[in-house]
Design a protein around this motif. Sequence first.
Motif, PDB file in Angstrom:
ATOM      1  N   ALA A  15       0.813  -1.214   0.000  1.00 41.09           N
ATOM      2  CA  ALA A  15       0.000   0.000   0.000  1.00 41.09           C
ATOM      3  C   ALA A  15       0.847   1.265   0.000  1.00 41.09           C
ATOM      4  CB  ALA A  15      -0.931   0.004   1.204  1.00 41.09           C
ATOM      5  N   GLY A  16       2.162   1.111   0.191  1.00 41.02           N
ATOM      6  CA  GLY A  16       3.051   2.267   0.199  1.00 41.02           C
ATOM      7  C   GLY A  16       2.946   3.106   1.458  1.00 41.02           C
ATOM      8  N   ILE A  17       2.603   2.458   2.575  1.00 39.98           N
ATOM      9  CA  ILE A  17       2.503   3.171   3.846  1.00 39.98           C
ATOM     10  C   ILE A  17       3.314   2.412   4.890  1.00 39.98           C
ATOM     11  CG2 ILE A  17       0.232   4.146   3.347  1.00 39.98           C
ATOM     12  CD1 ILE A  17      -1.018   1.942   5.008  1.00 39.98           C
ATOM     13  N   SER A  18       3.523   3.039   6.041  1.00 44.57           N
ATOM     14  CA  SER A  18       4.258   2.377   7.111  1.00 44.57           C
ATOM     15  C   SER A  18       3.340   1.439   7.874  1.00 44.57           C
ATOM     16  CB  SER A  18       4.830   3.426   8.076  1.00 44.57           C
ATOM     17  OG  SER A  18       3.783   4.053   8.795  1.00 44.57           O
ATOM     18  N   PRO A  19       3.890   0.398   8.506  1.00 47.15           N
ATOM     19  CA  PRO A  19       3.053  -0.470   9.342  1.00 47.15           C
ATOM     20  C   PRO A  19       2.315   0.300  10.425  1.00 47.15           C
ATOM     21  CG  PRO A  19       5.161  -1.522   8.915  1.00 47.15           C
ATOM     22  CD  PRO A  19       5.272  -0.116   8.373  1.00 47.15           C
ATOM     23  N   ALA A  20       2.965   1.343  10.986  1.00 45.82           N
ATOM     24  CA  ALA A  20       2.313   2.141  12.032  1.00 45.82           C
ATOM     25  C   ALA A  20       1.056   2.822  11.492  1.00 45.82           C
ATOM     26  CB  ALA A  20       3.281   3.178  12.582  1.00 45.82           C
ATOM     27  N   THR A  21       1.152   3.338  10.257  1.00 49.42           N
ATOM     28  CA  THR A  21      -0.021   3.976   9.634  1.00 49.42           C
ATOM     29  C   THR A  21      -1.130   2.960   9.409  1.00 49.42           C
ATOM     30  OG1 THR A  21       1.358   5.637   8.532  1.00 49.42           O
ATOM     31  CG2 THR A  21      -0.834   5.254   7.612  1.00 49.42           C
ATOM     32  N   LEU A  22      -0.732   1.763   8.965  1.00 45.46           N
ATOM     33  CA  LEU A  22      -1.726   0.712   8.734  1.00 45.46           C
ATOM     34  C   LEU A  22      -2.431   0.346  10.029  1.00 45.46           C
ATOM     35  CD1 LEU A  22      -3.063  -1.348   6.849  1.00 45.46           C
ATOM     36  CD2 LEU A  22      -1.154  -2.908   7.313  1.00 45.46           C
ATOM     37  N   TYR A  23      -1.690   0.222  11.111  1.00 44.05           N
ATOM     38  CA  TYR A  23      -2.302  -0.141  12.393  1.00 44.05           C
ATOM     39  C   TYR A  23      -3.171   0.981  12.948  1.00 44.05           C
ATOM     40  CZ  TYR A  23      -0.039  -4.661  13.086  1.00 44.05           C
ATOM     41  OH  TYR A  23       0.328  -5.981  12.978  1.00 44.05           O
ATOM     42  N   ARG A  24      -2.918   2.202  12.541  1.00 44.97           N
ATOM     43  CA  ARG A  24      -3.814   3.291  12.966  1.00 44.97           C
ATOM     44  C   ARG A  24      -5.165   3.176  12.272  1.00 44.97           C
ATOM     45  NH1 ARG A  24       0.960   6.549  13.211  1.00 44.97           N
ATOM     46  NH2 ARG A  24       0.709   7.217  11.044  1.00 44.97           N
ATOM     47  N   ARG A  25      -5.159   2.621  11.073  1.00 45.96           N
ATOM     48  CA  ARG A  25      -6.411   2.464  10.337  1.00 45.96           C
ATOM     49  C   ARG A  25      -7.132   1.171  10.708  1.00 45.96           C
ATOM     50  NH1 ARG A  25      -4.643   4.292   4.164  1.00 45.96           N
ATOM     51  NH2 ARG A  25      -4.055   6.443   4.690  1.00 45.96           N
ATOM     52  N   PHE A  26      -6.335   0.117  10.942  1.00 45.91           N
ATOM     53  CA  PHE A  26      -6.908  -1.194  11.291  1.00 45.91           C
ATOM     54  C   PHE A  26      -6.116  -1.742  12.471  1.00 45.91           C
ATOM     55  CE2 PHE A  26      -7.592  -0.560   6.760  1.00 45.91           C
ATOM     56  CZ  PHE A  26      -8.954  -0.807   6.636  1.00 45.91           C
ATOM     57  N   GLU A  27      -6.778  -1.944  13.594  1.00 42.49           N
ATOM     58  CA  GLU A  27      -6.086  -2.333  14.818  1.00 42.49           C
ATOM     59  C   GLU A  27      -5.477  -3.727  14.739  1.00 42.49           C
ATOM     60  OE1 GLU A  27      -8.613  -1.848  18.157  1.00 42.49           O
ATOM     61  OE2 GLU A  27      -8.703   0.348  17.988  1.00 42.49           O
ATOM     62  N   SER A  28      -6.057  -4.599  13.909  1.00 36.41           N
ATOM     63  CA  SER A  28      -5.561  -5.966  13.814  1.00 36.41           C
ATOM     64  C   SER A  28      -5.785  -6.498  12.406  1.00 36.41           C
ATOM     65  CB  SER A  28      -6.282  -6.869  14.817  1.00 36.41           C
ATOM     66  OG  SER A  28      -7.650  -7.031  14.435  1.00 36.41           O
ATOM     67  N   LYS A  29      -5.151  -7.618  12.093  1.00 39.46           N
ATOM     68  CA  LYS A  29      -5.359  -8.237  10.781  1.00 39.46           C
ATOM     69  C   LYS A  29      -6.793  -8.729  10.653  1.00 39.46           C
ATOM     70  CE  LYS A  29      -3.378 -12.180   9.367  1.00 39.46           C
ATOM     71  NZ  LYS A  29      -2.338 -13.118   8.864  1.00 39.46           N
ATOM     72  N   ASN A  30      -7.388  -9.162  11.751  1.00 31.93           N
ATOM     73  CA  ASN A  30      -8.791  -9.589  11.700  1.00 31.93           C
ATOM     74  C   ASN A  30      -9.692  -8.451  11.243  1.00 31.93           C
ATOM     75  OD1 ASN A  30      -8.305 -12.216  12.476  1.00 31.93           O
ATOM     76  ND2 ASN A  30      -8.685 -11.842  14.649  1.00 31.93           N
ATOM     77  N   ASP A  31      -9.425  -7.224  11.735  1.00 33.89           N
ATOM     78  CA  ASP A  31     -10.212  -6.066  11.311  1.00 33.89           C
ATOM     79  C   ASP A  31     -10.029  -5.811   9.818  1.00 33.89           C
ATOM     80  OD1 ASP A  31     -11.127  -5.661  13.877  1.00 33.89           O
ATOM     81  OD2 ASP A  31      -9.613  -4.160  14.372  1.00 33.89           O
ATOM     82  N   LEU A  32      -8.805  -5.996   9.337  1.00 34.08           N
ATOM     83  CA  LEU A  32      -8.530  -5.775   7.919  1.00 34.08           C
ATOM     84  C   LEU A  32      -9.185  -6.859   7.064  1.00 34.08           C
ATOM     85  CD1 LEU A  32      -7.179  -4.135   5.768  1.00 34.08           C
ATOM     86  CD2 LEU A  32      -5.002  -5.241   6.312  1.00 34.08           C
ATOM     87  N   VAL A  33      -9.151  -8.098   7.529  1.00 35.47           N
ATOM     88  CA  VAL A  33      -9.818  -9.189   6.805  1.00 35.47           C
ATOM     89  C   VAL A  33     -11.316  -8.903   6.702  1.00 35.47           C
ATOM     90  CG1 VAL A  33     -10.469 -11.627   6.906  1.00 35.47           C
ATOM     91  CG2 VAL A  33      -8.108 -10.942   7.383  1.00 35.47           C
ATOM     92  N   GLU A  34     -11.908  -8.426   7.789  1.00 28.50           N
ATOM     93  CA  GLU A  34     -13.342  -8.090   7.774  1.00 28.50           C
ATOM     94  C   GLU A  34     -13.623  -6.974   6.779  1.00 28.50           C
ATOM     95  OE1 GLU A  34     -16.815  -6.310  10.742  1.00 28.50           O
ATOM     96  OE2 GLU A  34     -15.010  -7.202  11.601  1.00 28.50           O
ATOM     97  N   ALA A  35     -12.740  -5.976   6.726  1.00 27.27           N
ATOM     98  CA  ALA A  35     -12.924  -4.858   5.801  1.00 27.27           C
ATOM     99  C   ALA A  35     -12.804  -5.316   4.347  1.00 27.27           C
ATOM    100  CB  ALA A  35     -11.910  -3.756   6.097  1.00 27.27           C
ATOM    101  N   VAL A  36     -11.861  -6.212   4.071  1.00 30.54           N
ATOM    102  CA  VAL A  36     -11.713  -6.753   2.720  1.00 30.54           C
ATOM    103  C   VAL A  36     -12.953  -7.563   2.343  1.00 30.54           C
ATOM    104  CG1 VAL A  36     -10.431  -8.395   1.281  1.00 30.54           C
ATOM    105  CG2 VAL A  36      -9.193  -6.777   2.735  1.00 30.54           C
ATOM    106  N   SER A  37     -13.459  -8.345   3.266  1.00 27.12           N
ATOM    107  CA  SER A  37     -14.675  -9.133   3.012  1.00 27.12           C
ATOM    108  C   SER A  37     -15.854  -8.221   2.717  1.00 27.12           C
ATOM    109  CB  SER A  37     -14.980 -10.020   4.222  1.00 27.12           C
ATOM    110  OG  SER A  37     -13.916 -10.907   4.488  1.00 27.12           O
TER     111      SER A  37
END
Length: 206
Positions: free
Chosen positions: A48-70
């Motif tokens: 995504a071209g962002i830092s892991p810290a930025t990603l975690y600010r948007r999604f607290e966990s991988k489960n949250d990101l999986v839910e968002a992708v779904s």
Amino acid sequence: MPSIPSMLQRILDKPVSDGEIKVLESALSAFLDFGIKRTSMGEIARRAGISPATLYRRFESKNDLVEAVSLREAQRFVAEIDKRVQTVESTEDQLVEIFVAFIASMAGNELLRRLLRTEPDLILPRLTTEAGPILTVGRTYLAEKLRELRPTDRDFDPDLVAEIMARLALSLALTPDGLIPLDDIDAGREFARRTLLPMVVAHGAS
């Protein structure tokens, strides 16, 4: 777990920002390449071209990101059905397009097929013994679309037809090989006319 109406409302209404779309597309790309279990948040951030810290600010966990992708995949699913319905005018043709789009989109979903092949322990329970919520969301959405097409037909049971469509789509997603055509859209339409329409228009024909 959210209620069925709220789950469906999130699919239909939740806006996605341009920045979030890039993250979700990057996550989907990684999931397709590596599967969900083997994909790290660091890999998604890199794509995504962002830092892991930025990603975690948007999604607290991988489960949250999986839910968002779904959720994003479900929104694409709904958009495809709406797009196909708008290409035809008659009620019967619209019913056929809803059926074909729903069946083909679910059975042909690339991420779902990938997970069924490589991570069945993750996805199979949600599509079999724990599939009640998915079926209910699908049935509820389809029933509303069917009611829009036949609003004055009291003999028509949109919930029952939607239930059959949702269960058939789920079955085809799990075992796509068979006599029901999935890859040939015209054959799928012909199948829908021979199998679905008799259930829907029987009362209206009298």
